[in-house]
Design a protein around this motif. Structure first.
Motif, PDB file in Angstrom:
ATOM      1  N   PRO A  61      13.495  12.715 -12.567  1.00 42.57           N
ATOM      2  CA  PRO A  61      13.201  11.285 -12.428  1.00 42.57           C
ATOM      3  C   PRO A  61      11.861  11.103 -11.744  1.00 42.57           C
ATOM      4  O   PRO A  61      11.480  11.889 -10.885  1.00 42.57           O
ATOM      5  CB  PRO A  61      14.346  10.755 -11.556  1.00 42.57           C
ATOM      6  N   PRO A  62      11.092  10.088 -12.161  1.00 49.48           N
ATOM      7  CA  PRO A  62       9.780   9.885 -11.533  1.00 49.48           C
ATOM      8  C   PRO A  62       9.939   9.579 -10.050  1.00 49.48           C
ATOM      9  O   PRO A  62      10.886   8.922  -9.643  1.00 49.48           O
ATOM     10  CB  PRO A  62       9.202   8.685 -12.278  1.00 49.48           C
ATOM     11  N   ALA A  63       8.997  10.100  -9.272  1.00 48.64           N
ATOM     12  CA  ALA A  63       9.036   9.854  -7.838  1.00 48.64           C
ATOM     13  C   ALA A  63       8.781   8.373  -7.579  1.00 48.64           C
ATOM     14  O   ALA A  63       7.921   7.767  -8.192  1.00 48.64           O
ATOM     15  CB  ALA A  63       7.974  10.693  -7.131  1.00 48.64           C
ATOM     16  N   ALA A  64       9.561   7.813  -6.700  1.00 51.08           N
ATOM     17  CA  ALA A  64       9.397   6.393  -6.383  1.00 51.08           C
ATOM     18  C   ALA A  64       8.103   6.208  -5.602  1.00 51.08           C
ATOM     19  O   ALA A  64       7.826   6.930  -4.658  1.00 51.08           O
ATOM     20  CB  ALA A  64      10.580   5.901  -5.556  1.00 51.08           C
ATOM     21  N   LYS A  65       7.285   5.254  -6.059  1.00 51.42           N
ATOM     22  CA  LYS A  65       6.036   4.962  -5.362  1.00 51.42           C
ATOM     23  C   LYS A  65       6.329   3.978  -4.247  1.00 51.42           C
ATOM     24  O   LYS A  65       7.098   3.046  -4.434  1.00 51.42           O
ATOM     25  CB  LYS A  65       5.021   4.347  -6.324  1.00 51.42           C
ATOM     26  N   PRO A  66       5.699   4.208  -3.091  1.00 57.82           N
ATOM     27  CA  PRO A  66       5.910   3.242  -2.018  1.00 57.82           C
ATOM     28  C   PRO A  66       5.318   1.892  -2.428  1.00 57.82           C
ATOM     29  O   PRO A  66       4.317   1.829  -3.127  1.00 57.82           O
ATOM     30  CB  PRO A  66       5.157   3.835  -0.825  1.00 57.82           C
ATOM     31  N   ALA A  67       5.968   0.853  -2.004  1.00 60.36           N
ATOM     32  CA  ALA A  67       5.503  -0.485  -2.353  1.00 60.36           C
ATOM     33  C   ALA A  67       4.130  -0.723  -1.741  1.00 60.36           C
ATOM     34  O   ALA A  67       3.930  -0.501  -0.558  1.00 60.36           O
ATOM     35  CB  ALA A  67       6.490  -1.531  -1.863  1.00 60.36           C
ATOM     36  N   GLN A  68       3.193  -1.116  -2.584  1.00 62.11           N
ATOM     37  CA  GLN A  68       1.851  -1.432  -2.107  1.00 62.11           C
ATOM     38  C   GLN A  68       1.836  -2.878  -1.638  1.00 62.11           C
ATOM     39  O   GLN A  68       2.289  -3.758  -2.355  1.00 62.11           O
ATOM     40  CB  GLN A  68       0.827  -1.266  -3.244  1.00 62.11           C
ATOM     41  N   PRO A  69       1.296  -3.118  -0.448  1.00 53.66           N
ATOM     42  CA  PRO A  69       1.211  -4.509  -0.024  1.00 53.66           C
ATOM     43  C   PRO A  69       0.235  -5.246  -0.935  1.00 53.66           C
ATOM     44  O   PRO A  69      -0.763  -4.691  -1.368  1.00 53.66           O
ATOM     45  CB  PRO A  69       0.683  -4.432   1.414  1.00 53.66           C
ATOM     46  N   ALA A  70       0.555  -6.471  -1.241  1.00 56.59           N
ATOM     47  CA  ALA A  70      -0.306  -7.256  -2.111  1.00 56.59           C
ATOM     48  C   ALA A  70      -1.633  -7.515  -1.418  1.00 56.59           C
ATOM     49  O   ALA A  70      -1.673  -7.789  -0.218  1.00 56.59           O
ATOM     50  CB  ALA A  70       0.377  -8.571  -2.463  1.00 56.59           C
ATOM     51  N   GLN A  71      -2.718  -7.384  -2.174  1.00 58.93           N
ATOM     52  CA  GLN A  71      -4.030  -7.677  -1.625  1.00 58.93           C
ATOM     53  C   GLN A  71      -4.152  -9.184  -1.436  1.00 58.93           C
ATOM     54  O   GLN A  71      -3.662  -9.958  -2.252  1.00 58.93           O
ATOM     55  CB  GLN A  71      -5.131  -7.187  -2.571  1.00 58.93           C
ATOM     56  N   PRO A  72      -4.813  -9.620  -0.381  1.00 60.95           N
ATOM     57  CA  PRO A  72      -4.970 -11.061  -0.180  1.00 60.95           C
ATOM     58  C   PRO A  72      -5.822 -11.662  -1.294  1.00 60.95           C
ATOM     59  O   PRO A  72      -6.732 -11.021  -1.797  1.00 60.95           O
ATOM     60  CB  PRO A  72      -5.680 -11.167   1.174  1.00 60.95           C
ATOM     61  N   THR A  73      -5.491 -12.872  -1.672  1.00 62.49           N
ATOM     62  CA  THR A  73      -6.240 -13.563  -2.718  1.00 62.49           C
ATOM     63  C   THR A  73      -7.034 -14.738  -2.158  1.00 62.49           C
ATOM     64  O   THR A  73      -7.659 -15.475  -2.912  1.00 62.49           O
ATOM     65  CB  THR A  73      -5.287 -14.059  -3.825  1.00 62.49           C
ATOM     66  N   THR A  74      -6.991 -14.911  -0.845  1.00 62.17           N
ATOM     67  CA  THR A  74      -7.730 -15.984  -0.197  1.00 62.17           C
ATOM     68  C   THR A  74      -9.224 -15.712  -0.322  1.00 62.17           C
ATOM     69  O   THR A  74      -9.668 -14.597  -0.039  1.00 62.17           O
ATOM     70  CB  THR A  74      -7.347 -16.062   1.290  1.00 62.17           C
ATOM     71  N   PRO A  75     -10.026 -16.690  -0.726  1.00 60.82           N
ATOM     72  CA  PRO A  75     -11.475 -16.473  -0.792  1.00 60.82           C
ATOM     73  C   PRO A  75     -12.045 -16.111   0.577  1.00 60.82           C
ATOM     74  O   PRO A  75     -11.487 -16.471   1.613  1.00 60.82           O
ATOM     75  CB  PRO A  75     -12.021 -17.827  -1.256  1.00 60.82           C
ATOM     76  N   GLY A  76     -13.172 -15.386   0.562  1.00 64.45           N
ATOM     77  CA  GLY A  76     -13.831 -14.975   1.799  1.00 64.45           C
ATOM     78  C   GLY A  76     -13.435 -13.575   2.206  1.00 64.45           C
ATOM     79  O   GLY A  76     -12.705 -12.888   1.496  1.00 64.45           O
ATOM     80  N   PRO A  77     -13.898 -13.122   3.369  1.00 64.18           N
ATOM     81  CA  PRO A  77     -13.511 -11.796   3.862  1.00 64.18           C
ATOM     82  C   PRO A  77     -12.135 -11.853   4.518  1.00 64.18           C
ATOM     83  O   PRO A  77     -11.855 -12.746   5.314  1.00 64.18           O
ATOM     84  CB  PRO A  77     -14.604 -11.468   4.887  1.00 64.18           C
ATOM     85  N   ASN A  78     -11.262 -10.924   4.128  1.00 59.44           N
ATOM     86  CA  ASN A  78      -9.901 -10.849   4.653  1.00 59.44           C
ATOM     87  C   ASN A  78      -9.701  -9.479   5.276  1.00 59.44           C
ATOM     88  O   ASN A  78      -9.816  -8.464   4.587  1.00 59.44           O
ATOM     89  CB  ASN A  78      -8.882 -11.037   3.523  1.00 59.44           C
ATOM     90  N   LEU A  79      -9.383  -9.437   6.570  1.00 56.69           N
ATOM     91  CA  LEU A  79      -9.157  -8.166   7.253  1.00 56.69           C
ATOM     92  C   LEU A  79      -7.775  -7.643   6.894  1.00 56.69           C
ATOM     93  O   LEU A  79      -6.780  -8.352   7.034  1.00 56.69           O
ATOM     94  CB  LEU A  79      -9.288  -8.342   8.762  1.00 56.69           C
ATOM     95  N   THR A  80      -7.703  -6.387   6.409  1.00 53.57           N
ATOM     96  CA  THR A  80      -6.442  -5.741   6.053  1.00 53.57           C
ATOM     97  C   THR A  80      -6.452  -4.325   6.627  1.00 53.57           C
ATOM     98  O   THR A  80      -7.513  -3.829   7.028  1.00 53.57           O
ATOM     99  CB  THR A  80      -6.259  -5.649   4.519  1.00 53.57           C
ATOM    100  N   PRO A  81      -5.313  -3.639   6.643  1.00 58.48           N
ATOM    101  CA  PRO A  81      -5.295  -2.242   7.099  1.00 58.48           C
ATOM    102  C   PRO A  81      -6.157  -1.329   6.222  1.00 58.48           C
ATOM    103  O   PRO A  81      -6.611  -0.288   6.669  1.00 58.48           O
ATOM    104  CB  PRO A  81      -3.818  -1.852   7.003  1.00 58.48           C
ATOM    105  N   ASP A  82      -6.383  -1.714   4.955  1.00 58.55           N
ATOM    106  CA  ASP A  82      -7.192  -0.894   4.043  1.00 58.55           C
ATOM    107  C   ASP A  82      -8.686  -1.149   4.179  1.00 58.55           C
ATOM    108  O   ASP A  82      -9.492  -0.440   3.594  1.00 58.55           O
ATOM    109  CB  ASP A  82      -6.783  -1.152   2.592  1.00 58.55           C
ATOM    110  N   GLY A  83      -9.085  -2.195   4.890  1.00 60.94           N
ATOM    111  CA  GLY A  83     -10.487  -2.561   5.020  1.00 60.94           C
ATOM    112  C   GLY A  83     -10.636  -4.067   4.873  1.00 60.94           C
ATOM    113  O   GLY A  83      -9.654  -4.813   4.892  1.00 60.94           O
ATOM    114  N   VAL A  84     -11.867  -4.514   4.693  1.00 60.83           N
ATOM    115  CA  VAL A  84     -12.132  -5.936   4.512  1.00 60.83           C
ATOM    116  C   VAL A  84     -12.118  -6.222   3.008  1.00 60.83           C
ATOM    117  O   VAL A  84     -12.876  -5.618   2.245  1.00 60.83           O
ATOM    118  CB  VAL A  84     -13.494  -6.341   5.121  1.00 60.83           C
TER     119      VAL A  84
END
Length: 161
Positions: free
Chosen positions: A53-76
């Motif tokens: 069975p395919p390995a379950a992928k961890p759920a990716q947090p949705a990227q913000p869709t708000t215009p402008g710079p958004n600070l996230t754990p992955d970067g801006v």
């Protein structure tokens, strides 16, 4: 030997031979089966037809869709929705020496919804930036702050803490 014992011994021989023929682990010759205790099942190596069975992928947090710079754990995450449909939209700022055409800072609209995005890893600090839309320098109207650009216009400005 009963017919049940003969059948069991034949099946064990086939399993051992089949395993060796398809590159499975080598095994010792099968011991004769006793009528009182059936032999334990033999493990075989997984072949190309056995689908794990395919390995379950961890759920990716949705990227913000708000215009402008958004600070996230992955970067801006920079999001910008231009009025038209540009052929190229770059991000330029004091973090990339204001380079207006560096492919590393090319925004994309992968889903075709008109919102162009890029994620940039930035260390803590204060940053200024503009979007370069088909060669035209444009201040982000959704920037949380602004600063003079030295040419009579304004840069977007934000802090990473």
């Amino acid at each position: 030997m009963t017919s049940h014992s003969k059948l069991l011994a034949s099946l064990m021989s086939i399993t051992v031979l089949g395993s060796a023929a398809c590159g499975g682990a080598q095994s010792q010759p099968a011991a004769p089966a006793s009528p009182a205790a059936p032999a334990p099942p033999t493990e075989t190596a997984a072949g190309p037809d056995s689908a794990a069975p395919p390995a379950a992928k961890p759920a990716q947090p949705a990227q913000p869709t708000t215009p402008g710079p958004n600070l996230t754990p992955d970067g801006v995450v920079f999001n910008y929705k231009p009025a038209g449909k540009p052929s190229k939209l770059f991000l330029a700022g004091n973090f990339n020496d204001w380079n207006p055409a560096n492919d590393k800072y090319l925004l994309k609209d992968d889903d075709g919804d008109g919102m162009w995005s890029i994620t940039v890893k930035l260390p803590p600090g204060t940053y200024q930036y503009k979007f370069v839309i088909d060669g035209q320098w444009t201040k982000d109207p959704s920037s949380p702050g602004d600063a003079p650009d030295g040419f009579g216009g304004r840069n977007g400005k934000f802090d990473v803490k």
